[in-house]
Write an enzyme that holds these catalytic residues in place. Structure first.
Site, PDB file in Angstrom:
ATOM      1  N   ASP A  18       4.874   4.375  -0.588  1.00 26.34           N
ATOM      2  CA  ASP A  18       5.503   3.567   0.535  1.00 26.34           C
ATOM      3  C   ASP A  18       5.284   2.024  -0.195  1.00 26.34           C
ATOM      4  O   ASP A  18       4.653   2.004  -1.269  1.00 26.34           O
ATOM      5  CB  ASP A  18       4.728   3.823   1.704  1.00 26.34           C
ATOM      6  N   CYS A  47      15.751   9.210  11.457  1.00 27.90           N
ATOM      7  CA  CYS A  47      15.640   9.496  13.055  1.00 27.90           C
ATOM      8  C   CYS A  47      16.375   8.508  13.848  1.00 27.90           C
ATOM      9  O   CYS A  47      15.991   7.899  14.708  1.00 27.90           O
ATOM     10  CB  CYS A  47      13.856   9.296  13.345  1.00 27.90           C
TER      11      CYS A  47
END
Length: 439
Positions: A281, A377
Site C-alpha cells: 500500500d 467496488c
C-alpha cells in the site's frame, strides 16, 4: 458534562455539513465522550447514518412544509430539522410528540431560540402528513425517494436498466456484516460456539463455507474469538474476489493495493505456510494496519510493504497470482458510506487513468500461466468494463478467464458484476485475467 444521543449526533452531523468531516472519524470522536445512557452510542450512529443517507429526502420535507420559499434556514437549524424529521418519519417506537419537544429544546440549547417556532411547526406538520414524495411519474421522484443526486442515477441507468430502482432501494437497507473464519486457527463450528457463549449468533453463508454473517448487531471486536484471531471482517463480495483469484497452497501472491488487508488475510489462509503473500500500500499507517491484522490472525506467511502501485518498479520477481483491487469511486458501497453518493462526480474523472496504469504495471508482475484479478467496488463502466477492454486490446498475452462460482452476479464480456439487490453483498466488479504460458 454528559451529553445525550441527540446532542452528540447533532455535533457529528454539523461537523460533516460545515467542515466536510469524514462521517466515520466524526462519529468515532463522538463515541469517546461520556453519555447519559450506555445505549446512546447505537442511537448516535443510527441518527447520524440515517440523516446522511436520507439527506435529500429530508430536505424535500423541509421545503414542502415551509410557508414561504423566501424563508432562509441557518445550517445548524437545518441539521436539527433533518434529525427531527428522520426520527419522526423513519424511526419506529418514538412518539412524534416527544421527538418534536426534544428537537425544539435542542434548538433552544444551541442558541437558536428564534427558530424554535419554525422547528416546532415543520416537525408537527410532518408528524401529521407523513412522508411526502413527488408523483412517481415526476423526473425527481427517484432522486427524492432514495436521496440520490440525478447525476448519480444517470450513471446507474446504463448499468442496471430497469433494475436501477432496486439498486437504489437496496442502498437504503442495512447491510449484513460478513466475516471470514480464520482456518489457520479454528473452524466455523468452534467459532460459532465461542461467539454464542458471548450471546452473539452467526449464520453460515450458503455461498462460501468459510464466510458467515452476524444475525444481529454485535460488538464483535470485544469477543474472545476476535482477540484470539479466529476471524476477520470481510464483505462477501470481497471474499468472492479472493475466490476468483484461485490461489493454491504453496503459491506466491501479490496484493498491490491491499489496505485494510482483508483480502490479503483470506489469501494468506488459502496459500498456507508453504505459500507467501506480499501486501502493498502507498501509506505507512495502512501498512501498520495490515501488519497488526496479520499478527492478530497469526498469518506468518504475509509480509507488508510500502509501495506505489502506479509508479514503483522495485519489484523484480514475478508472482503466481496478482490481485489488483484498485482505488475507485466507491459507488458500490453507498450502503455503508452514504456520503459517497453526494460527492462531485467530476472529482472521479481522473481515476480511470490511474486504474489503467496500476493494472498495466501489475500485469508485468504475473508469471506466464499466472492469474491476475482486476476489481473495484464501484458501478461506473469507465472504471470497470472499459478499463478491462482497453487492457485486453493492448495486452494480447492476456485473456479473460473463467470463474468457479456460477450462481453469483451478472457476467458480461469483460467481467462479472455483483449487486446488492441480487447477491446480498456490496456492488463489486471482478475480471479474471490469465497470462499465456508463452506471453
Amino acid at each position: 458534562m454528559k451529553r445525550n444521543a441527540r446532542e452528540a449526533a447533532f455535533d457529528v452531523l454539523y461537523s460533516i455539513e460545515q467542515r466536510k468531516a469524514y462521517s466515520n472519524l466524526a462519529l468515532d470522536r463522538a463515541l469517546f465522550v461520556p453519555m447519559e445512557d450506555l445505549r446512546d452510542g447505537a442511537r448516535i450512529k443510527k441518527i447520524t447514518d440515517g440523516v446522511i443517507e436520507r439527506k435529500m429526502t429530508l430536505d424535500y420535507q423541509i421545503r414542502a412544509h415551509l410557508t414561504s420559499s423566501k424563508i432562509r434556514i441557518k445550517p445548524p437549524v437545518r441539521v436539527i430539522l433533518r434529525m427531527g424529521l428522520y426520527e419522526i418519519l423513519f424511526c419506529d417506537g418514538i412518539p412524534a410528540r416527544a421527538s418534536v419537544n426534544e428537537y425544539v429544546e435542542l434548538t433552544k440549547r444551541r442558541g437558536f431560540s428564534h427558530a424554535c417556532g419554525l422547528v416546532n411547526a415543520i416537525l408537527r406538520k410532518a408528524a401529521v402528513s407523513g412522508l411526502l414524495l413527488p408523483e412517481k411519474e415526476a423526473p425527481e421522484y427517484l432522486s427524492v425517494r432514495y436521496s440520490c443526486p440525478p447525476e448519480f442515477i444517470a450513471l446507474l441507468r446504463p448499468v442496471y436498466g430497469d433494475k436501477t430502482e432496486a439498486f437504489l432501494s437496496a442502498s437504503l437497507e442495512r447491510p449484513k456484516i460478513y466475516g471470514r473464519v480464520n482456518t489457520v486457527r479454528t473452524d466455523f463450528d468452534r467459532l460459532r460456539r465461542s461467539l454464542a457463549a458471548e450471546d452473539i449468533d452467526i449464520c453460515r453463508s450458503e455461498v462460501l463455507p468459510e464466510a458467515f454473517y452476524f444475525s444481529g448487531s454485535a460488538a464483535f471486536m470485544r469477543t474472545e474469538a476476535f482477540q484470539r484471531g479466529w476471524f476477520h471482517i470481510q464483505d462477501l463480495s470481497s471474499q468472492l474476489c479472493c475466490l476468483a483469484l484461485a490461489a493454491k497452497p504453496g503459491q506466491s501472491v501479490l496484493d498491490v493495493c491491499a489496505a485494510p488487508g482483508g483480502k490479503s488475510f483470506t489469501i494468506s489462509e488459502e496459500v498456507g505456510k508453504t505459500g507467501s503473500v506480499l501486501s502493498c500500500d502507498i501509506y505507512d499507517h495502512k501498512i501498520e494496519l495490515i501488519e497488526k491484522g496479520a499478527q492478530r490472525l497469526g498469518l506468518t506467511n504475509l509480509s507488508a510493504r510500502l509501495r506505489n502501485a502506479a509508479s514503483d518498479d522495485e519489484l523484480r520477481e514475478a508472482f503466481d497470482r496478482v490481485l489488483c483491487d484498485v482505488p475507485c469511486s466507491g459507488m458500490g458501497v453507498i450502503r455503508k458510506k452514504p456520503e459517497i453518493k453526494y460527492r462531485d462526480l467530476t472529482a472521479w474523472r481522473s481515476l480511470p487513468a490511474l486504474q489503467a496504469e496500476i493494472l498495466a504495471r501489475s500485469a508485468a508482475l504475473v508469471k506466464p500461466g499466472g492469474r491476475l484479478i482486476y476489481s473495484t467496488c464501484t458501478v461506473a463502466k469507465e472504471e470497470n468494463e472499459e478499463i478491462v477492454r482497453a487492457f485486453l486490446r493492448e495486452n494480447p498475452a492476456f485473456t479473460l478467464g473463467e470463474l468457479s462460482f456460477t450462481s453469483m452476479g451478472r457476467r458480461g464480456a469483460y467481467g462479472l458484476r455483483l449487486s446488492p439487490p441480487e447477491d446480498d453483498c456490496d456492488a463489486f466488479f471482478i475480471a479474471p485475467l490469465i497470462r499465456s504460458l508463452y506471453g
